[in-house]
Design an enzyme around this catalytic site. Structure first.
Site, mmCIF file in Angstrom:
data_model
loop_
_atom_site.group_PDB
_atom_site.id
_atom_site.type_symbol
_atom_site.label_atom_id
_atom_site.label_comp_id
_atom_site.label_asym_id
_atom_site.label_seq_id
_atom_site.Cartn_x
_atom_site.Cartn_y
_atom_site.Cartn_z
ATOM 1 N N CYS A 68 67.153 5.079 13.462
ATOM 2 C CA CYS A 68 66.799 3.378 13.967
ATOM 3 C C CYS A 68 65.704 4.123 13.946
ATOM 4 O O CYS A 68 65.444 5.519 14.090
ATOM 5 C CB CYS A 68 67.132 2.761 14.502
ATOM 6 N N HIS A 101 83.499 16.857 24.132
ATOM 7 C CA HIS A 101 83.449 15.590 25.143
ATOM 8 C C HIS A 101 83.721 14.640 24.893
ATOM 9 O O HIS A 101 85.207 13.942 25.343
ATOM 10 C CB HIS A 101 82.970 15.994 26.190
HETATM 11 C C1 RB5 Z 1 61.997 -1.172 14.486
HETATM 12 O O1 RB5 Z 1 60.628 -0.929 15.180
HETATM 13 C C2 RB5 Z 1 62.577 0.147 16.219
HETATM 14 O O2 RB5 Z 1 62.576 -1.417 17.378
HETATM 15 C C3 RB5 Z 1 64.233 0.433 15.533
HETATM 16 O O3 RB5 Z 1 64.093 1.190 14.967
HETATM 17 C C4 RB5 Z 1 64.778 0.608 17.020
HETATM 18 O O4 RB5 Z 1 64.016 1.497 17.423
HETATM 19 C C5 RB5 Z 1 65.158 -0.096 18.255
HETATM 20 O O5 RB5 Z 1 66.431 0.533 18.818
#
Ligand code: RB5
Length: 147
Positions: A68, A101
């Protein structure tokens, strides 16, 4: 390097990195299960962390890559399942240690934090490094059975 199926999933914050890594792994001859996303439309990262957890629980993949923007949210989501040991990694040392680990079965990277070359390197190490077992097994067992 493992030849098992590797699942990969991301939110919109890491779509470009996911596409890059998927192509990279497939070029190496690895089997990749793509759990989305398929474009950069805004989504909620927990859904993709949970999709990864189900793929591992159901035996559809043996290792996972979650991405993400920061790598944080999707790692928190996936780790809500005891079958998942998802490690948020920023460098090659973390990629090695999370296997040696922690027997991590998922590596999490931030699409806005890490470039494609370092991401490839971290994933290669993650896939190639064995769990050390021994005293670490006892600790991992406690992760599997929280009190
Ligand atoms: C999305 O904008 C962002 O919040 C997500 O990709 C991530 O970084 C959340 O932890």
């Amino acid at each position: 390097m493992s030849t098992d199926t590797i699942a990969i999933a991301c939110d919109h914050g890491a779509f470009d990195l996911k596409q890059h890594l998927k192509g990279y792994l497939e070029e190496k001859g690895l089997t990749v299960l793509d759990l989305g996303v398929t474009n950069t439309d805004s989504v909620d990262y927990p859904e993709y962390g949970y999709a990864m957890a189900h793929a591992l629980k159901d035996g559809k993949a043996q290792r996972g890559i979650l991405l993400c923007g920061s790598g944080i949210g999707i790692s928190i989501a996936a780790n809500r399942y005891t079958e998942v040991r998802a490690a948020l990694v920023h460098d090659v040392t973390g990629a090695r240690l999370c296997r040696e680990h922690n027997d991590a079965n998922v590596i999490c990277l931030g699409g806005r934090m890490i470039g494609p070359d370092l991401a490839e390197e971290c994933i290669n190490i993650f896939l190639a490094t064995d769990f050390e077992g021994g005293r670490h097994q006892r600790r991992v067992d406690k992760l599997t059975n929280p009190t």
